[in-house]
Design a protein around this motif. Structure first.
Motif, PDB file in Angstrom:
ATOM      1  N   ASP A 274     -13.005  -0.712   1.956  1.00 32.94           N
ATOM      2  CA  ASP A 274     -14.037  -0.394   3.139  1.00 32.94           C
ATOM      3  C   ASP A 274     -15.015   0.872   2.295  1.00 32.94           C
ATOM      4  OD1 ASP A 274     -12.802  -0.994   5.764  1.00 32.94           O
ATOM      5  OD2 ASP A 274     -11.147  -0.210   4.520  1.00 32.94           O
TER       6      ASP A 274
ATOM      7  N   GLN B 123       4.752  -0.564   3.965  1.00 32.71           N
ATOM      8  CA  GLN B 123       3.353  -0.392   4.379  1.00 32.71           C
ATOM      9  C   GLN B 123       3.125   1.248   4.756  1.00 32.71           C
ATOM     10  OE1 GLN B 123       1.455  -2.417   4.951  1.00 32.71           O
ATOM     11  NE2 GLN B 123       2.465  -4.365   4.797  1.00 32.71           N
TER      12      GLN B 123
ATOM     13  N   TYR C 270      -5.591  -5.652  10.605  1.00 34.74           N
ATOM     14  CA  TYR C 270      -5.681  -4.111  10.819  1.00 34.74           C
ATOM     15  C   TYR C 270      -4.259  -3.315  11.186  1.00 34.74           C
ATOM     16  CZ  TYR C 270     -10.872  -4.558   9.973  1.00 34.74           C
ATOM     17  OH  TYR C 270     -11.938  -4.851   9.908  1.00 34.74           O
TER      18      TYR C 270
ATOM     19  N   LEU D 282       0.837  -1.242  -0.057  1.00 35.97           N
ATOM     20  CA  LEU D 282       0.137   0.078  -0.045  1.00 35.97           C
ATOM     21  C   LEU D 282       0.853   1.143   0.051  1.00 35.97           C
ATOM     22  CD1 LEU D 282      -2.650   1.412   0.209  1.00 35.97           C
ATOM     23  CD2 LEU D 282      -2.905   1.154   2.845  1.00 35.97           C
TER      24      LEU D 282
ATOM     25  N   GLU E 135       1.573  -2.084  11.973  1.00 34.22           N
ATOM     26  CA  GLU E 135       0.542  -2.783  11.044  1.00 34.22           C
ATOM     27  C   GLU E 135       0.424  -4.357  11.426  1.00 34.22           C
ATOM     28  OE1 GLU E 135      -0.858  -1.709   8.566  1.00 34.22           O
ATOM     29  OE2 GLU E 135      -1.207  -3.414   7.130  1.00 34.22           O
ATOM     30  N   LYS E 136      -0.903  -4.455  11.322  1.00 34.56           N
ATOM     31  CA  LYS E 136      -1.467  -5.877  11.568  1.00 34.56           C
ATOM     32  C   LYS E 136      -0.478  -6.867  12.967  1.00 34.56           C
ATOM     33  CE  LYS E 136      -3.142  -6.445   6.860  1.00 34.56           C
ATOM     34  NZ  LYS E 136      -2.418  -5.695   6.067  1.00 34.56           N
TER      35      LYS E 136
ATOM     36  N   LEU F  13      -9.381   3.514   0.534  1.00 31.68           N
ATOM     37  CA  LEU F  13      -9.376   2.388   0.168  1.00 31.68           C
ATOM     38  C   LEU F  13     -10.596   1.338  -0.333  1.00 31.68           C
ATOM     39  CD1 LEU F  13      -6.701   0.676   2.931  1.00 31.68           C
ATOM     40  CD2 LEU F  13      -6.138   2.108   0.780  1.00 31.68           C
TER      41      LEU F  13
ATOM     42  N   ILE G  53      -7.277   1.220  11.920  1.00 32.45           N
ATOM     43  CA  ILE G  53      -7.210   2.122  10.950  1.00 32.45           C
ATOM     44  C   ILE G  53      -8.246   1.614   9.918  1.00 32.45           C
ATOM     45  CG2 ILE G  53      -6.104   3.076   8.962  1.00 32.45           C
ATOM     46  CD1 ILE G  53      -3.386   2.738  10.503  1.00 32.45           C
ATOM     47  N   ILE G  54      -9.558   1.974   9.637  1.00 31.43           N
ATOM     48  CA  ILE G  54     -10.233   1.705   8.418  1.00 31.43           C
ATOM     49  C   ILE G  54      -9.570   2.561   7.221  1.00 31.43           C
ATOM     50  CG2 ILE G  54     -12.089   0.661   9.738  1.00 31.43           C
ATOM     51  CD1 ILE G  54     -13.554   3.350   9.293  1.00 31.43           C
ATOM     52  N   GLY G  55      -9.966   2.154   5.988  1.00 30.77           N
ATOM     53  CA  GLY G  55      -9.337   2.726   4.738  1.00 30.77           C
ATOM     54  C   GLY G  55      -9.590   4.188   4.393  1.00 30.77           C
TER      55      GLY G  55
ATOM     56  N   THR H 141       1.237   2.299   7.158  1.00 33.32           N
ATOM     57  CA  THR H 141       1.158   2.272   8.421  1.00 33.32           C
ATOM     58  C   THR H 141       2.625   2.807   9.173  1.00 33.32           C
ATOM     59  OG1 THR H 141      -0.684   0.796   8.388  1.00 33.32           O
ATOM     60  CG2 THR H 141       0.772   1.005  10.495  1.00 33.32           C
TER      61      THR H 141
ATOM     62  N   TYR I 150      -7.470   8.007   4.956  1.00 29.77           N
ATOM     63  CA  TYR I 150      -6.350   8.828   5.359  1.00 29.77           C
ATOM     64  C   TYR I 150      -6.611  10.117   4.597  1.00 29.77           C
ATOM     65  CZ  TYR I 150      -4.791   3.997   5.568  1.00 29.77           C
ATOM     66  OH  TYR I 150      -4.782   2.526   5.868  1.00 29.77           O
TER      67      TYR I 150
HETATM   68  C1  G1P Z   1      -4.706  -1.928   4.623  1.00 27.51           C
HETATM   69  C2  G1P Z   1      -3.846  -1.265   5.648  1.00 27.51           C
HETATM   70  C3  G1P Z   1      -4.243  -1.483   7.202  1.00 27.51           C
HETATM   71  C4  G1P Z   1      -5.684  -0.984   7.307  1.00 27.51           C
HETATM   72  C5  G1P Z   1      -6.492  -1.806   6.179  1.00 27.51           C
HETATM   73  C6  G1P Z   1      -7.854  -1.190   6.329  1.00 27.51           C
HETATM   74  O1  G1P Z   1      -4.608  -3.591   4.829  1.00 27.51           O
HETATM   75  O2  G1P Z   1      -2.443  -1.606   5.538  1.00 27.51           O
HETATM   76  O3  G1P Z   1      -3.359  -0.843   7.898  1.00 27.51           O
HETATM   77  O4  G1P Z   1      -6.134  -1.315   8.713  1.00 27.51           O
HETATM   78  O5  G1P Z   1      -6.001  -1.690   4.948  1.00 27.51           O
HETATM   79  O6  G1P Z   1      -8.864  -1.872   5.605  1.00 27.51           O
HETATM   80  P1  G1P Z   1      -5.133  -4.374   3.830  1.00 27.51           P
HETATM   81  O7  G1P Z   1      -6.499  -4.638   4.272  1.00 27.51           O
HETATM   82  O8  G1P Z   1      -5.078  -3.780   2.341  1.00 27.51           O
HETATM   83  O9  G1P Z   1      -4.178  -5.535   3.923  1.00 27.51           O
END
Ligand code: G1P
Length: 295
Positions: A134, A231, A171, A111, A192-193, A131, A205-207, A233, A209
């Motif tokens: 979401d 990342q 997330y 990302l 991150e995750k 993103l 974090i929802i997508g 994040t 920013y």
């Molecule tokens: C991405 C981001 C993550 C965020 C998430 C939200 O992850 O890296 O930090 O919480 O989107 O949907 P992904 O879902 O693309 O793996």
């Protein structure tokens, strides 16, 4: 309404492997949620927040995306001849929505790397990242508040939502200062995750920013992190840790969000949105009840 000309960046270069074979030849962002492709909801969300310049980061096999936001003269003429103005309006709506640009990601390196591909288009403007997995219900606006917070603080703004600890490992997760003002919290760190036991909170974090172009310099030097990917994040963690910068704030969202990145959640999103629709809900709701009684 924000005063600076915000642009929006929508990363849409993922491989969509969770939806194979539907995504073998079609991008996952084109999967319909009721009767609109998922990405159209996201573009509409940006335009509803006053953003008209949108850059979509695409991968391979993504021609369907650019076609969707383009006009289709033969289809439009056909509908016009038939006098089918309702369908004509639906076809034209997606091409009239905004000024949409495309750039290819090249290699899928994460990302953060996708966002970095927006650098020359974004230039010196602050920008929003949305993103596609979401979907935020348009009855519960989020982005407008995030743009306002960015204007007020100059900080990076992330959308946060409380999630079930069992799902936190999917997330980016924030640690935040105690106390919030009007649903806005100061973010002190991001990871991150993380595993559930290592997560600093249940605020994910929802997508969504809102970022300053300063993030690009950080992304340039961000090393691959979780999953071997660059990342976003991790770059935001650097901003949160910088004592001299404006930092990172989180807008805590308590509205309706639909996750279309996972098959079960994708089906739930369609069911919920269809049940709420004026044109479909009256026929569907009684059937849902009958069907649920058979389970
Ligand atoms: C991405 C981001 C993550 C965020 C998430 C939200 O992850 O890296 O930090 O919480 O989107 O949907 P992904 O879902 O693309 O793996």
């Amino acid at each position: 309404m924000p005063h600076k000309p915000f642009k929006a960046v929508i990363p849409a270069a993922g491989l969509g492997t969770r939806f194979l074979p539907a995504t073998k030849a079609m991008p996952k962002e084109m999967l319909p949620v009721v009767d609109k492709p998922a990405i159209q909801y996201v573009v509409e969300e940006a335009t509803q927040a006053g953003i008209s310049d949108i850059l979509i980061i695409i991968g391979r096999n993504k021609n369907a995306l650019s076609n969707h936001f383009d006009s289709v003269p033969e289809l439009e003429t056909n509908l016009e001849k038939k006098g089918d103005t309702d369908r004509l309006a639906k076809v034209q709506q997606s091409s009239d929505l905004a000024d949409i640009h495309f750039v290819r990601q090249g290699e899928p390196k994460g990302l953060g790397h996708a966002v970095l591909r927006a650098r020359s288009h974004v230039g010196d403007n602050p920008f929003a990242v949305l993103l596609g997995d979401d979907l935020i219900d348009d009855r519960d606006p989020l982005l407008t508040k995030m743009l306002e917070e960015h204007e007020r603080t100059g900080a990076a703004i992330v959308a946060l939502m409380e999630v079930d600890p069992a799902h936190i490992h999917m997330y980016g997760v924030a640690s935040v200062e105690e106390g919030s003002e009007d649903g806005v919290v100061k973010v002190t760190g991001l990871v991150e995750k993380p595993k559930a036991e290592d997560a600093p909170s249940n605020l994910a974090i929802i997508g969504r920013y809102v970022l300053s172009p300063a993030v690009f310099d950080i992304l340039e030097r961000t090393e691959p992190g979780k999953g071997g990917e660059i990342q976003l994040t991790d770059a935001l963690q650097e901003l949160a840790a910088d004592p001299d910068g404006p930092g990172v704030y989180g807008v805590v969202f308590r509205g309706r969000r639909y996750d279309t990145g996972d098959r079960v959640d994708y089906i739930k999103a369609i069911v919920q949105l269809a049940a709420d629709r004026e044109d479909l809900g009256p026929d569907l709701r009684p059937w849902f009840k009958e069907f649920a009684a058979t389970l």
